[in-house]
Design a protein around this motif. Structure first.
Motif, PDB file in Angstrom:
ATOM      1  N   VAL A   1       8.770 -11.761 -14.498  1.00 47.30           N
ATOM      2  CA  VAL A   1       9.872 -10.918 -14.032  1.00 47.30           C
ATOM      3  C   VAL A   1      11.149 -11.072 -14.836  1.00 47.30           C
ATOM      4  O   VAL A   1      12.057 -10.253 -14.694  1.00 47.30           O
ATOM      5  N   GLU A   2      11.245 -12.088 -15.675  1.00 50.05           N
ATOM      6  CA  GLU A   2      12.441 -12.236 -16.499  1.00 50.05           C
ATOM      7  C   GLU A   2      12.371 -11.382 -17.750  1.00 50.05           C
ATOM      8  O   GLU A   2      13.283 -11.389 -18.568  1.00 50.05           O
ATOM      9  N   GLN A   3      11.286 -10.663 -17.940  1.00 45.40           N
ATOM     10  CA  GLN A   3      11.167  -9.717 -19.049  1.00 45.40           C
ATOM     11  C   GLN A   3      10.624  -8.410 -18.490  1.00 45.40           C
ATOM     12  O   GLN A   3      10.205  -8.339 -17.339  1.00 45.40           O
ATOM     13  N   ASP A   4      10.651  -7.358 -19.287  1.00 48.15           N
ATOM     14  CA  ASP A   4      10.193  -6.053 -18.831  1.00 48.15           C
ATOM     15  C   ASP A   4       8.694  -6.084 -18.528  1.00 48.15           C
ATOM     16  O   ASP A   4       7.916  -6.691 -19.266  1.00 48.15           O
ATOM     17  N   TYR A   5       8.288  -5.414 -17.452  1.00 47.52           N
ATOM     18  CA  TYR A   5       6.869  -5.334 -17.118  1.00 47.52           C
ATOM     19  C   TYR A   5       6.610  -4.048 -16.341  1.00 47.52           C
ATOM     20  O   TYR A   5       7.541  -3.380 -15.877  1.00 47.52           O
ATOM     21  N   VAL A   6       5.343  -3.688 -16.235  1.00 45.02           N
ATOM     22  CA  VAL A   6       4.947  -2.507 -15.468  1.00 45.02           C
ATOM     23  C   VAL A   6       3.838  -2.902 -14.501  1.00 45.02           C
ATOM     24  O   VAL A   6       3.099  -3.865 -14.730  1.00 45.02           O
ATOM     25  N   LEU A   7       3.718  -2.147 -13.414  1.00 45.36           N
ATOM     26  CA  LEU A   7       2.670  -2.353 -12.423  1.00 45.36           C
ATOM     27  C   LEU A   7       1.760  -1.127 -12.388  1.00 45.36           C
ATOM     28  O   LEU A   7       2.236   0.016 -12.462  1.00 45.36           O
ATOM     29  N   VAL A   8       0.461  -1.371 -12.279  1.00 40.10           N
ATOM     30  CA  VAL A   8      -0.509  -0.300 -12.087  1.00 40.10           C
ATOM     31  C   VAL A   8      -1.233  -0.563 -10.775  1.00 40.10           C
ATOM     32  O   VAL A   8      -1.826  -1.635 -10.596  1.00 40.10           O
ATOM     33  N   TYR A   9      -1.162   0.386  -9.849  1.00 42.09           N
ATOM     34  CA  TYR A   9      -1.828   0.226  -8.564  1.00 42.09           C
ATOM     35  C   TYR A   9      -2.943   1.259  -8.450  1.00 42.09           C
ATOM     36  O   TYR A   9      -2.693   2.465  -8.432  1.00 42.09           O
ATOM     37  N   PHE A  10      -4.204   0.788  -8.391  1.00 39.17           N
ATOM     38  CA  PHE A  10      -5.355   1.661  -8.178  1.00 39.17           C
ATOM     39  C   PHE A  10      -5.580   1.797  -6.668  1.00 39.17           C
ATOM     40  O   PHE A  10      -6.046   0.864  -6.015  1.00 39.17           O
ATOM     41  N   HIS A  11      -5.255   2.969  -6.143  1.00 43.94           N
ATOM     42  CA  HIS A  11      -5.277   3.176  -4.700  1.00 43.94           C
ATOM     43  C   HIS A  11      -6.677   3.450  -4.167  1.00 43.94           C
ATOM     44  O   HIS A  11      -6.973   3.160  -3.000  1.00 43.94           O
ATOM     45  N   TYR A  12      -7.546   4.016  -5.000  1.00 39.44           N
ATOM     46  CA  TYR A  12      -8.894   4.349  -4.523  1.00 39.44           C
ATOM     47  C   TYR A  12      -9.608   3.077  -4.045  1.00 39.44           C
ATOM     48  O   TYR A  12      -9.549   2.029  -4.689  1.00 39.44           O
ATOM     49  N   GLY A  13     -10.313   3.193  -2.928  1.00 39.35           N
ATOM     50  CA  GLY A  13     -11.052   2.061  -2.394  1.00 39.35           C
ATOM     51  C   GLY A  13     -10.374   1.415  -1.210  1.00 39.35           C
ATOM     52  O   GLY A  13     -10.913   0.464  -0.623  1.00 39.35           O
ATOM     53  N   LEU A  14      -9.203   1.907  -0.829  1.00 41.54           N
ATOM     54  CA  LEU A  14      -8.544   1.413   0.380  1.00 41.54           C
ATOM     55  C   LEU A  14      -9.156   2.137   1.579  1.00 41.54           C
ATOM     56  O   LEU A  14      -9.135   3.358   1.651  1.00 41.54           O
ATOM     57  N   HIS A  15      -9.736   1.384   2.490  1.00 38.80           N
ATOM     58  CA  HIS A  15     -10.386   2.006   3.640  1.00 38.80           C
ATOM     59  C   HIS A  15     -10.118   1.179   4.890  1.00 38.80           C
ATOM     60  O   HIS A  15      -9.416   0.161   4.852  1.00 38.80           O
ATOM     61  N   SER A  16     -10.729   1.612   5.982  1.00 40.80           N
ATOM     62  CA  SER A  16     -10.379   1.039   7.279  1.00 40.80           C
ATOM     63  C   SER A  16     -10.662  -0.447   7.378  1.00 40.80           C
ATOM     64  O   SER A  16      -9.999  -1.158   8.135  1.00 40.80           O
ATOM     65  N   SER A  17     -11.652  -0.935   6.638  1.00 35.96           N
ATOM     66  CA  SER A  17     -12.044  -2.331   6.805  1.00 35.96           C
ATOM     67  C   SER A  17     -11.292  -3.306   5.906  1.00 35.96           C
ATOM     68  O   SER A  17     -11.441  -4.514   6.053  1.00 35.96           O
ATOM     69  N   ASN A  18     -10.506  -2.799   4.960  1.00 37.70           N
ATOM     70  CA  ASN A  18      -9.804  -3.737   4.069  1.00 37.70           C
ATOM     71  C   ASN A  18      -8.295  -3.499   3.990  1.00 37.70           C
ATOM     72  O   ASN A  18      -7.604  -4.170   3.236  1.00 37.70           O
ATOM     73  N   LYS A  19      -7.793  -2.546   4.740  1.00 41.27           N
ATOM     74  CA  LYS A  19      -6.372  -2.201   4.645  1.00 41.27           C
ATOM     75  C   LYS A  19      -5.484  -3.279   5.273  1.00 41.27           C
ATOM     76  O   LYS A  19      -5.846  -3.848   6.312  1.00 41.27           O
ATOM     77  N   PRO A  20      -4.338  -3.578   4.678  1.00 40.29           N
ATOM     78  CA  PRO A  20      -3.347  -4.431   5.350  1.00 40.29           C
ATOM     79  C   PRO A  20      -2.558  -3.597   6.361  1.00 40.29           C
ATOM     80  O   PRO A  20      -2.718  -2.382   6.442  1.00 40.29           O
ATOM     81  N   LYS A  21      -1.707  -4.250   7.113  1.00 40.14           N
ATOM     82  CA  LYS A  21      -0.931  -3.564   8.137  1.00 40.14           C
ATOM     83  C   LYS A  21       0.353  -2.976   7.561  1.00 40.14           C
ATOM     84  O   LYS A  21       0.859  -3.434   6.545  1.00 40.14           O
ATOM     85  N   LEU A  22       0.869  -1.963   8.251  1.00 34.55           N
ATOM     86  CA  LEU A  22       2.133  -1.357   7.858  1.00 34.55           C
ATOM     87  C   LEU A  22       3.243  -2.400   7.845  1.00 34.55           C
ATOM     88  O   LEU A  22       4.091  -2.409   6.948  1.00 34.55           O
ATOM     89  N   SER A  23       3.242  -3.274   8.811  1.00 32.76           N
ATOM     90  CA  SER A  23       4.291  -4.284   8.879  1.00 32.76           C
ATOM     91  C   SER A  23       4.240  -5.204   7.662  1.00 32.76           C
ATOM     92  O   SER A  23       5.264  -5.696   7.208  1.00 32.76           O
ATOM     93  N   TRP A  24       3.024  -5.423   7.131  1.00 36.49           N
ATOM     94  CA  TRP A  24       2.884  -6.250   5.922  1.00 36.49           C
ATOM     95  C   TRP A  24       3.550  -5.553   4.739  1.00 36.49           C
ATOM     96  O   TRP A  24       4.191  -6.192   3.902  1.00 36.49           O
TER      97      TRP A  24
END
Length: 514
Positions: free
Chosen positions: A199-222
Motif C-alpha cells: 500500500v505504500e506504492q501504487d497498486y490495483v485490485l482485480v475482483y472476479f465476481h463470478y462464482g459468488l453464490h448462496s453457499s459462500n457469500k459473506p454478510k452485508l455487515s461484513w
C-alpha cells in the motif's frame, strides 16, 4: 443525458458513477456492442438465477456493524434482488454511521483534486500520481505464514505488475469456501496483511465476481466492516479497482454505499464485462484467471462473437525489428546486438540528463499515449529521440515495460525457483549462491544485460538523498520486471525477487565477477 436503467444513474450522471473500461482509451469500441451489465447472480451449478431468486445471495444474519435489526432488514431486501423499499432510510442509516478522520481527508481530497486526481487516466492518457517521500520496505516473510488457513484457498493472490508497473492484487469470489465454517474475519485480516506489503506504492485490485453464490457469500455487515477497516492507508495508492463480471446485485450495493463512499474512491472503480477488456491493462501471462471465470467469460464472448482473450491473434509472426513482446534471442538474431537497443538508449539518455537525480525515478508513470508511441517506433525500427518528450520518466517507464513484456524474463524461468529459495541461506552463503547462479546458470547474454542495468540502478541509489530511491525502494519497483514465474505469483514468490534485486544492488561488486 442518457437514460438510466433500472433506476441507476448512467456513467455521465452523478459524480460517483462507475466508468466502464470500454469507454477508456485503448479499447476498440466497435468490439463491444452490448451496453448491458451481466444481468444475474449465479448458483452453485453455475447457472444464472432469476432476479427473484437472488434472494439466496445475501442472508439476514448480519454481524454488528450498525443495528442488528437494520442490517437484517437490508439483507432481506437485498436477498430479493431489489433496491431496498425505502432507500432514503438506508441512506440515513449509512450516513449516521460514525465518520472517521481518514474519510474527511478523502472527501477533502476528492473535492480539491478535480476530476483527474488519484491515479485516474486523463484525456491525454496521463496517470496522475502522488509521489510519496519514501516507499515502503517489504516485510520479512515468515517461514510459516500465520494465515495458512486462508492462504490455501487462493482467494487473494498477487499477480505481478500491470502494464504500467503497478502491483496487481487479485480477489476471486469463486474460491470462497462454504460460509458455514469459514471465518470471514480471518479473511479480512489476511486481505489487510496482503495489502500491507504494497500500500505504500501504487497498486490495483482485480475482483472476479463470478462464482459468488448462496453457499459462500459473506454478510452485508461484513462488507460494511471491510470498507471501514480498509481505511485511507489502503485507499490512497489504490489506482484502479476492476470489478469483473458485475451483476445487478453489485449495482444495488453501489447505490446503497454511495452516500458514504468518497467521490475520489468512486472514480477508481471500473466495471469489466469481458476479460478481453483487461487485456490492454493487465498481462495475461502473469494473471491466472480461475477456470470457472474463464469458462463463463468464454461462453459470453462466444455468444457476442468476441475474440477469446487468451488465444493469440493469427499473424505471420513478429517483424524483424520487433523489440517488445519477443525474446532476447529473437532481438539478438535480428539486430546483432547483445544489449537490446531499448535498454541501451533508455539508460544512456537518463545518464546524460541526470535522470539518477530525479525524485521518484522508475516509480512515476508517464503519459500512456507517449509510451505507446515510443513502443510503436521501436517495433517499427524507427529512431527514438527521448529529448523530444522532455520527460525523464518516459525512458524509465519504457525500460521497465520492455523488460516486463519479454517472452521470458531476463533472469529466466529456470532461475525463478532458486531465487525464491535464496532466503533460506544465511547472509554469507547468499552471496556465494548468487555468484554461482549468475556465473553458472544465467545465460551469458542475460548476464551482460543484467549487469548493464544493475550498474545504472546502483548509480540511482547512490543519489538516494536527492531522488528518494534507496536500494530497497528501487528493488521494490524494479525487481518484479526482472523475474516472474510461469504461473500466478503470490506474496511468497514476489518478495524474494525484490530482496534478490536489492542484494544485487547492494553487493554489485561482489556478485558480478565478470
Amino acid at each position: 443525458m442518457a437514460e438510466a436503467t433500472d433506476g441507476f444513474p448512467t456513467q455521465s450522471e452523478a459524480r460517483g458513477g462507475v466508468p466502464r473500461l470500454v469507454d477508456m482509451a485503448g479499447v476498440d469500441r466497435d468490439i463491444f456492442t452490448s451496453t448491458d451489465e451481466p444481468e444475474l447472480e449465479f448458483d452453485d451449478d453455475g447457472t444464472e438465477l432469476s432476479s427473484a431468486k437472488e434472494v439466496e445471495l445475501w442472508d439476514n444474519s448480519a454481524d454488528d456493524v450498525g443495528s442488528d435489526d437494520t442490517t437484517a432488514e437490508l439483507d432481506e431486501q437485498l436477498d430479493q434482488g431489489n433496491e431496498p423499499e425505502d432507500l432514503e432510510d438506508v441512506r440515513n442509516y449509512t450516513a449516521n454511521l460514525p465518520t472517521l478522520p481518514w474519510e474527511f481527508e478523502l472527501a477533502k481530497e476528492g473535492e480539491q483534486g478535480g476530476p483527474f486526481r488519484g491515479g485516474a487516466i486523463t484525456p491525454d492518457g496521463l496517470i496522475d500520481e502522488d509521489f510519496e517521500a519514501e516507499l515502503g520496505t517489504p516485510q520479512e516473510e515468515d517461514a510459516h505464514s500465520e494465515f495458512t488457513d486462508v492462504e490455501r484457498y487462493g482467494i487473494v493472490e498477487v499477480a505481478g505488475d500491470d502494464l504500467y508497473g503497478r502491483k496487481v492484487i487479485v480477489v476471486s469470489a469463486c474460491k470462497l469456501p462454504s460460509n458455514k465454517n469459514f471465518d470471514h474475519q480471518r479473511l479480512l485480516e489476511y486481505i489487510k496483511h496482503t495489502l500491507d506489503k504494497y500500500v505504500e506504492q501504487d497498486y490495483v485490485l482485480v475482483y472476479f465476481h463470478y462464482g459468488l453464490h448462496s453457499s459462500n457469500k459473506p454478510k452485508l455487515s461484513w462488507l460494511l466492516q471491510a470498507y471501514r477497516e480498509l481505511n485511507r492507508k489502503y485507499k490512497k495508492n489504490l489506482k484502479t479497482l476492476y470489478l469483473v463480471h458485475p451483476t445487478n446485485f453489485i449495482k444495488v450495493l453501489w447505490n446503497i454505499f454511495r452516500p458514504f463512499i468518497s467521490a475520489k474512491f468512486g472514480k477508481k472503480l471500473m466495471y469489466v464485462n469481458y476479460l478481453v477488456e483487461l487485456r490492454n491493462h493487465l498481462p495475461f501471462d502473469q494473471l491466472t484467471v480461475p477456470l470457472p471465470v474463464l469458462e463463463y467469460d468464454a461462453k459470453k464472448a462466444a455468444a457476442n462473437k468476441l475474440q477469446y482473450p487468451y488465444e493469440k491473434e493469427a499473424h505471420d509472426g513478429p517483424s524483424k525489428t520487433q523489440q517488445f513482446g519477443v525474446s532476447l534471442q529473437f532481438i539478438k538474431a535480428n539486430s546483432g546486438r547483445v544489449i537490446p537497443l531499448v535498454v541501451e538508449q533508455t539508460i544512456t539518455y537518463m545518464r546524460q540528463i541526470g535522470g539518477d537525480e530525479v525524485e521518484g525515478i522508475f516509480r512515476r508513470c508517464a503519459p500512456l499515449t507517449t509510451l505507446k508511441e515510443v513502443q510503436e517506433k521501436y517495433n517499427a525500427g524507427e529512431p527514438v529521440n527521448f529529448a523530444e518528450y522532455g520527460d525523464v520518466h518516459v525512458p524509465a517507464a519504457i525500460l521497465k515495460k520492455f523488460l516486463r513484456e519479454l517472452s521470458e524474463p531476463l533472469l529466466t524461468f529456470d532461475l525463478f525457483e532458486p531465487i525464491t529459495r535464496l532466503h533460506f541461506h544465511d547472509a554469507p552463503k547468499r552471496i556465494m549462491e548468487v555468484q554461482r547462479m549468475l556465473q553458472d546458470e544465467l545465460p551469458e547474454d542475460n548476464y551482460a544485460i543484467l549487469k548493464f542495468i544493475m550498474h545504472f540502478l546502483v548509480e540511482v541509489t547512490q543519489k538516494a538523498e536527492v531522488n528518494k530511491m534507496t536500494p530497497s525502494n528501487v528493488a521494490t519497483v524494479f525487481g518484479p520486471n526482472l523475474a516472474w514465474s510461469k504461473g500466478q505469483a503470490n506474496l511468497s514468490t514476489i518478495e524474494p525477487v525484490i530482496k534478490f534485486t536489492q542484494l544485487l544492488i547492494e553487493n554489485f561488486d561482489d556478485v558480478f565477477l565478470r
